[in-house]
Design an enzyme around this catalytic site. Structure first.
Site, mmCIF file in Angstrom:
data_model
loop_
_atom_site.group_PDB
_atom_site.id
_atom_site.type_symbol
_atom_site.label_atom_id
_atom_site.label_comp_id
_atom_site.label_asym_id
_atom_site.label_seq_id
_atom_site.Cartn_x
_atom_site.Cartn_y
_atom_site.Cartn_z
ATOM 1 N N LYS A 32 -47.596 87.773 36.284
ATOM 2 C CA LYS A 32 -47.149 88.788 35.320
ATOM 3 C C LYS A 32 -48.242 89.806 35.023
ATOM 4 O O LYS A 32 -47.948 90.983 34.822
ATOM 5 C CB LYS A 32 -46.648 88.143 34.033
ATOM 6 C CG LYS A 32 -47.700 87.494 33.154
ATOM 7 C CD LYS A 32 -47.076 86.937 31.895
ATOM 8 C CE LYS A 32 -48.107 86.241 31.027
ATOM 9 N NZ LYS A 32 -49.169 87.122 30.555
ATOM 10 N N ASP A 218 -47.194 92.499 26.509
ATOM 11 C CA ASP A 218 -47.408 91.216 27.174
ATOM 12 C C ASP A 218 -47.202 90.083 26.172
ATOM 13 O O ASP A 218 -47.312 90.283 24.958
ATOM 14 C CB ASP A 218 -48.836 91.181 27.738
ATOM 15 C CG ASP A 218 -49.061 90.004 28.662
ATOM 16 O OD1 ASP A 218 -48.077 89.383 29.106
ATOM 17 O OD2 ASP A 218 -50.236 89.703 28.955
ATOM 18 N N GLU A 219 -46.909 88.882 26.664
ATOM 19 C CA GLU A 219 -46.737 87.678 25.824
ATOM 20 C C GLU A 219 -45.770 87.943 24.676
ATOM 21 O O GLU A 219 -46.018 87.596 23.515
ATOM 22 C CB GLU A 219 -48.094 87.205 25.280
ATOM 23 C CG GLU A 219 -49.150 86.923 26.334
ATOM 24 C CD GLU A 219 -48.885 85.673 27.151
ATOM 25 O OE1 GLU A 219 -47.814 85.054 26.969
ATOM 26 O OE2 GLU A 219 -49.735 85.321 27.982
ATOM 27 N N GLN A 249 -42.864 79.246 26.859
ATOM 28 C CA GLN A 249 -44.279 79.176 26.490
ATOM 29 C C GLN A 249 -44.518 79.703 25.072
ATOM 30 O O GLN A 249 -45.632 80.104 24.737
ATOM 31 C CB GLN A 249 -45.122 79.958 27.504
ATOM 32 C CG GLN A 249 -45.076 79.359 28.899
ATOM 33 C CD GLN A 249 -45.988 80.068 29.873
ATOM 34 O OE1 GLN A 249 -47.214 79.967 29.783
ATOM 35 N NE2 GLN A 249 -45.406 80.793 30.809
ATOM 36 N N ARG A 603 -50.787 74.593 33.439
ATOM 37 C CA ARG A 603 -52.141 75.148 33.632
ATOM 38 C C ARG A 603 -52.768 74.605 34.910
ATOM 39 O O ARG A 603 -53.751 75.137 35.406
ATOM 40 C CB ARG A 603 -53.069 74.767 32.456
ATOM 41 C CG ARG A 603 -52.684 75.229 31.050
ATOM 42 C CD ARG A 603 -52.354 76.690 30.959
ATOM 43 N NE ARG A 603 -50.935 76.897 31.139
ATOM 44 C CZ ARG A 603 -50.381 78.058 31.467
ATOM 45 N NH1 ARG A 603 -51.137 79.099 31.701
ATOM 46 N NH2 ARG A 603 -49.074 78.180 31.579
#
Length: 723
Positions: A32, A218-219, A249, A603
């Site tokens: 991303k 973002d996020e 997430q 991760r």
């Protein structure tokens, strides 16, 4: 250079979809960051959009730096004109430029958590409220949440439904007054005040809407209400809003992050184009399969079909140990084994955990066996006393109204100015209808005839004021590093530390802060000072994570998001730890715990270890916990076992029994309980029911037993008696 080179079809679609709102649902490891940076480059290079018309919002300075570095390679000349940074940094910039419309002084300082607590304690004192009965940190949390919902003190007071909420409302009201008196804003003010500015001043709003024709966020799953409101205010006119995120997430509800923002984006922008980034470039097929099986237990999500061209890879290792010491020893031993076999370096390995308290046993084991490690979010660099002291000196030099900084430094190093003197100074300031800083200036100029201080104290206050005045004048003339050196010398702080036998390490921290100050050395005075103070205030834990050191990373699962490691160890895979006990009665929180586990697993690039302890001493309690419910979601063909308790057969049997419970048909009547009921068990003794739920033809009770810990019991098997 071809901007679209190397992109997969979904990534290419995300880069080229530049008109109207776009929702990019990006799975972990799906590239991303690459998509966002190449989308910016595409807008500039291929579409002719001026970088001045683009805003890119990130959640960490680290992410902003990474994007900047990538963009420098793609469109280097455009980067300086681009608006890129965290929500807080961008809002600080907007308020310094246009905040005067709200009565905000452009030279405001930014108060961190410690500063806020100091101010709240002062508010409680003024309002004659006992801080023991009214926790300053609890009040701070309530005020922070109110600001995240764009609720001001007046509205908060009208909504108050309990005595504590009334207390919070009164403190909130006085706190905001004192914030203004100190020419300061806190973190939440940066966002809330920017929203108020854009809402209440149409001309300023139009100015920003016409400037930023393209907005990238973002996020997005981590945004709260005030952040989403800000996005809509700036991007709402042209609607070229591109948000990137992953509902799976979303793990920051305790910071007021609202999952509904990403799940409901299509309602607010019905014309939005939705693009799925499902190809994973990070992990093995096995790790993706494990993560997928864990997250599919959630209902509040947007399904994605993650896949990878990477190899199948090794099975996950599920480890059962006796206690947290043995858990830590296993981690150290296994890391050592991996490194000795030359499969990995120390820096390739990360140990993740649900709560900071779990790091203690791990640190002790790493120290005992001499294995290098780095702890993220121990005592953070910018929270160390000596670092905060020097920053407070510099803040007070920049802003004479900063009473919090004044109180911190006026007697550091010791000048014989104690609490009694400060109380007398405060009373004198009130009688003169001014603040403490102005009162000190009047005293130094001999404008106050009758003072409540003896001659020695009066001289100390005068000397301190003279020193600050001299430094304040120098701050307009000399570079930041020169000013930094003058502060440590003239204040006596350097001698204070270097003459102390234990002060060497603390002085090294001051020198490290000076290194940071040097980064702002090219900026002219006093701009360099202002930029430095803003930079060090808005820094986050992971921003300073140094990837060049070959050491094992110890980090919480919350802080690990956005990072990746070849080998990941997740410890504490137990009921009551992960998932956390607080989530047992709240389905929404339980889903977040599941997302947290998913984040940890994803991760990992090559190896993942899921480790639990049979018995755990944590935060004063000795707990015996069941294996985490998330382990049962992993198909047994994806795991191998290790440890001092577990073997492959026992884990397989455990998973088999977990899977059978859903179809078990009891022959006896199932008793009913409710949360709060006192109960007795033949083996575990007395306890209290934490939660109760029916499961098919059975029921499950979560019970906190005295001296044993939390147990999850199927009532067809466990004979519980109500006391």
């Amino acid at each position: 250079m071809n901007i679209l080179a190397g992109l997969n079809p979904a990534q290419k679609e995300a880069v080229e979809a530049i008109k109207g709102p776009v929702l990019i649902l990006a799975g972990p490891g799906s590239g991303k960051t690459r998509v966002i940076t190449q989308r910016v480059a595409y807008l500039v290079k291929e579409c002719g959009v001026s970088p001045r018309h683009i805003m890119a919002v990130t959640f960490t300075n680290k992410a902003a730096r990474e994007m900047t570095e990538r963009l420098n390679k793609l469109v280097s000349t455009a980067v300086k004109q681009l608006t890129m940074g965290t929500f807080h940094a961008i809002c600080a910039r907007i308020l310094r430029q246009d905040g005067e419309a709200l009565g905000i002084d452009p030279h405001f300082v930014i108060y961190d958590d410690d500063d806020q607590i100091s101010l709240i304690k002062k508010c409680l004192q003024e309002l004659n409220l006992d801080p023991k009965q009214n926790s300053p940190s609890a009040i701070q949390n309530k005020i922070s949440f109110a600001k995240s919902q764009v609720i001001d003190p007046q509205e908060y007071l009208t909504r108050a439904r309990s005595y504590f909420e009334e207390v919070v409302g009164r403190v909130y009201e006085r706190y905001q007054q004192m914030i203004k008196e100190n020419t300061a804003l806190d973190f939440d003010d940066l966002l809330m005040q920017t929203v108020q500015l854009l809402k209440n001043h149409p001309k300023i709003r139009t100015q920003y809407q016409e400037r930023y024709l393209h907005l990238l966020v973002d996020e997005f799953q981590d945004t709260n209400m005030v952040q989403y409101e800000l996005i809509k205010l700036i991007g709402g006119k042209h609607r070229n809003i591109c948000v990137v995120g992953d509902p799976d997430q979303s793990i920051y509800s305790w910071r007021s992050a609202d999952l509904r923002n990403i799940l409901g984006f299509e309602k607010d922008f019905p014309e939005a184009k939705v693009i799925l980034l499902e190809q994973n470039y990070r992990s093995t097929k096995t790790i993706l399969a494990i993560a997928t099986n864990i997250i599919e237990g959630n209902k509040e999500r947007k399904p994605k079909d993650l896949w990878t061209e990477n190899e199948a890879g090794e099975k996950a290792t599920i480890v059962e140990t006796y206690n947290e010491q043995e858990e830590a020893q296993f981690v150290v031993s296994e890391v050592d084994k991996l490194v000795r076999a030359r499969h990995f370096q120390l820096g390739d390995c990360a140990v993740m955990y649900r709560t900071n308290a779990q790091s203690r046993a791990l640190e002790e084991a790493f120290i005992r066996y001499g294995l290098p490690y780095k702890l993220v979010a121990g005592t953070r660099f910018y929270e160390r006393k000596e670092v905060k002291d020097i920053i407070a000196y510099l803040r007070y030099i920049q802003n004479p109204n900063d009473g919090v900084s004044l109180h911190r430094i006026i007697n550091v190093p010791g000048r014989g100015i104690g609490q009694r003197t400060l109380s007398e100074l405060n009373s004198l300031a009130k009688s003169l209808n001014t603040n403490e800083s102005e009162t000190l200036q009047m005293m130094a100029a001999g404008k106050i005839e009758k003072m409540p201080f003896n001659s020695r104290i009066a001289q100390s206050l005068a000397s301190f004021t003279t020193m600050i005045n001299e430094l304040r004048e120098k701050s307009k003339e000399v570079s930041l590093t020169e000013l930094f050196d003058m502060v440590t010398e003239n204040s006596g702080y350097k001698d204070f530390l270097t003459n102390d036998k234990e002060g060497e390490e603390r002085w090294e921290n001051i020198l490290e802060l000076r290194t940071v100050a040097k980064e702002y050395g090219e900026l002219p005075p006093p701009t360099g000072l202002a930029a430095f103070l803003e930079g060090v205030t808005l820094v986050a834990d992971v921003d300073s994570l140094d990837g060049s050191t070959d050491a094992v990373t110890l980090i919480t699962l919350h802080q690990a998001k956005g990072l990746e490691y070849p080998a990941v160890f997740i410890v504490g895979m137990e009921e009551g730890v992960l998932p956390h006990l607080r989530s047992f009665d709240d389905p929404a929180q339980m889903e977040e715990e599941r997302r947290l586990c998913y984040v940890g697993v994803t991760r990992a690039k090559q190896k993942v270890y899921l480790i639990r302890a049979f018995r755990r001493n944590l935060m004063g309690g000795n707990l015996v916990n069941e294996p985490s419910r998330f382990l049962k979601d992993i198909p047994k063909e994806l795991i191998v076992t290790a440890g001092t308790i577990a073997n492959e057969e026992s884990i397989a049997n455990a998973i088999s029994s977990w899977n059978k419970t859903a179809v078990f048909e009891p022959t006896t009547e199932i008793p009913e309980f409710k949360a709060g009921d006192r109960v007795k068990h033949a083996r575990f003794g007395e306890g209290m029911v934490v939660s109760y739920q029916t499961i098919k033809n059975d029921a499950e009770a979560v019970v906190a037993f005295n001296g044993i810990g939390v147990k999850k019991l199927l009532l067809s098997f466990a004979k519980l008696e109500k006391i």
